[in-house]
Design an enzyme around this catalytic site. Structure first.
Site, PDB file in Angstrom:
ATOM      1  N   LYS A 134     -17.928 -17.719 -11.781  1.00  0.00           N
ATOM      2  CA  LYS A 134     -18.812 -18.224 -11.198  1.00  0.00           C
ATOM      3  C   LYS A 134     -19.914 -19.215 -11.876  1.00  0.00           C
ATOM      4  O   LYS A 134     -20.098 -20.434 -11.670  1.00  0.00           O
ATOM      5  CB  LYS A 134     -19.871 -17.408 -10.401  1.00  0.00           C
ATOM      6  CG  LYS A 134     -19.372 -16.850  -8.979  1.00  0.00           C
ATOM      7  CD  LYS A 134     -20.477 -16.615  -8.077  1.00  0.00           C
ATOM      8  CE  LYS A 134     -19.725 -16.212  -6.724  1.00  0.00           C
ATOM      9  NZ  LYS A 134     -20.462 -15.667  -5.866  1.00  0.00           N
ATOM     10  N   LYS A 218      -7.252 -16.318  -5.589  1.00  0.00           N
ATOM     11  CA  LYS A 218      -7.848 -15.519  -4.394  1.00  0.00           C
ATOM     12  C   LYS A 218      -8.358 -16.488  -3.405  1.00  0.00           C
ATOM     13  O   LYS A 218      -8.858 -17.476  -3.564  1.00  0.00           O
ATOM     14  CB  LYS A 218      -8.972 -14.827  -5.078  1.00  0.00           C
ATOM     15  CG  LYS A 218      -9.652 -13.635  -4.150  1.00  0.00           C
ATOM     16  CD  LYS A 218     -10.693 -12.985  -4.851  1.00  0.00           C
ATOM     17  CE  LYS A 218     -11.999 -13.870  -4.812  1.00  0.00           C
ATOM     18  NZ  LYS A 218     -13.144 -13.419  -5.147  1.00  0.00           N
ATOM     19  N   LYS A 221     -14.352 -18.713  -0.438  1.00  0.00           N
ATOM     20  CA  LYS A 221     -15.227 -19.497   0.512  1.00  0.00           C
ATOM     21  C   LYS A 221     -15.438 -20.769  -0.359  1.00  0.00           C
ATOM     22  O   LYS A 221     -15.750 -21.772   0.688  1.00  0.00           O
ATOM     23  CB  LYS A 221     -16.546 -18.740   0.732  1.00  0.00           C
ATOM     24  CG  LYS A 221     -16.607 -17.482   1.339  1.00  0.00           C
ATOM     25  CD  LYS A 221     -18.037 -16.614   1.395  1.00  0.00           C
ATOM     26  CE  LYS A 221     -17.874 -15.348   2.065  1.00  0.00           C
ATOM     27  NZ  LYS A 221     -18.976 -14.527   1.668  1.00  0.00           N
TER      28      LYS A 221
END
Ligand code: TYM
Length: 356
Positions: A134, A218, A221
């Site tokens: 992130k 993966k 969102k």
């Protein structure tokens, strides 16, 4: 710890009160209100929330405090918080029997998180792969909250002394950290067994749903391509279009499990089908072995629309009634606070904080 005389595992003191009520334990799990709730969230976690509710006492939390570790538009954050609560309800969680609430309504999460910030070690945090992903290359510019994220997650779980946590596979490392924090707290403060050593519940045919555009990444969102994921609010046309455009390879459908494992795009679609149809993946491979992808994709679309359509429409219906969703959240928060308050008070006493 094994019994020294018999060698048998000692009974877990955290499970006994639930077992006495015919239950298997207490669950806490959380989902971030960061938009685009997708098939991975559903199959990896939310569907299991509903499936576990008869066997466990459950607390399902919309983790709005985790969401703001990266910038969130305030108005959107509120509506997305309601949307996640609506998804829990639409997936079948009984909000009258269990607690559905948002994290910031229960201040004990943040209070325990501070203590855990002081228990967790920098070395542990530095190993967290989700932070690395992130924060990306611009690590210096990441928020302090993003770095401390896993300690807050441990607090979410342990403020209720939850014994089990249903999640997708990507949360495994965070749950290992939760166990490490519990063990260190119990040892440092000479409070054996105070916090439980929580068990992850990672099950089903799709514990790690991959992107429809790249079977090695993966489903997420934050992927800029909406074609990479099926959103829970997608209508039948959007689902059909996304499955039609899902990446495959030029060969016919895999004939064996080991063949499928070498072909990530095909393997991902097979896992999704198996999970949606409630079948074993091997049985799906057998059914479609050697067939064309077009035939398989038509069957996948039909199953996906049949299973997800009703959830999407129920979510839309609930979103039109924010008053009802807010009521569920308030009642859930009240139940959650009633459990969290005495556990925090005991924790404060163990740490040596004077009573307010
Ligand atoms: P979040 O919001 O990213 O995801 C919510 C749940 O969905 C699962 N999931 C997936 N499962 C299968 N395939 C995928 N592609 C996929 N993507 C997401 C996640 O594993 C998760 O179960 N840190 C958590 C939120 C959290 C939490 C907690 C979870 C905060 N506190 C306490 C459990 C207990 C997260 O970011 O989930």
């Amino acid at each position: 710890m094994p019994d020294v005389t018999t060698g048998a595992a000692a009974p877990n003191p955290h499970l006994a009160p639930y077992e006495a009520r015919g239950l298997k334990g207490r669950i806490l799990s959380g989902v971030q209100p960061t938009g685009n709730l997708h098939l991975g969230n559903y199959l990896g976690a939310i569907r299991n929330f509903a499936r576990l509710q008869d066997d466990y006492e459950c607390l399902y939390c919309v983790v709005d405090m985790h969401a703001i570790t990266v910038w969130q538009d305030p108005a959107l954050l509120s509506s997305q918080t309601r949307e996640i609560a609506a998804a829990f309800l639409a997936a079948g969680v009984d909000g009258t029997k269990h607690a559905i609430f948002n994290q910031s309504m229960v201040p004990q999460h943040a209070q325990l998180a501070w203590i855990f910030n002081c228990v967790a070690r920098l070395g542990w945090m530095n190993r967290m792969t989700q932070f690395k992903e992130k924060a990306g290359k611009d690590r210096e510019n990441a928020s302090l909250g993003l770095y401390a994220y896993p300690a807050l997650m441990a607090a979410d779980i342990l403020i209720y002394k939850a014994t089990h946590v249903p999640v997708g596979e990507d949360q495994k490392q965070h749950l290992e950290l939760t166990r490490d924090i519990a063990i260190k707290f119990n040892n440092d403060f000479h409070a054996p067994d105070f916090f439980p050593i929580t068990e992850p519940l990672i099950f089903g045919a799709a514990t790690r749903v991959m992107s429809l555009r790249d079977g090695t990444k993966k489903m997420s969102k934050s992927d800029p391509s909406d074609y990479s994921r099926i959103n829970l609010t997608d209508d039948a046309d959007a689902i059909a279009q996304k499955i039609r455009r899902a990446k495959t390879d030029p060969l016919p459908m895999p004939e064996t499990t080991s063949d499928a494992e070498k072909r990530p795009d095909a393997d991902n679609l097979l896992g999704i089908y198996a999970a949606l149809a409630d079948m074993e993946k091997d049985a799906v491979i057998f059914e479609f072995a050697g067939k064309q992808f077009s035939e398989f994709k038509a069957a996948l679309t039909e199953t996906a629309v049949a299973k997800l359509g009703p959830i999407g429409s129920e979510m839309q219906r609930l979103m039109k009634d924010p008053g009802h969703v807010d009521k569920v959240l308030h009642e859930g928060a009240e139940k959650a606070r009633a459990i969290a308050e005495p556990i925090l008070a005991e924790t404060y006493k163990i740490v040596g904080f004077l009573k307010p």
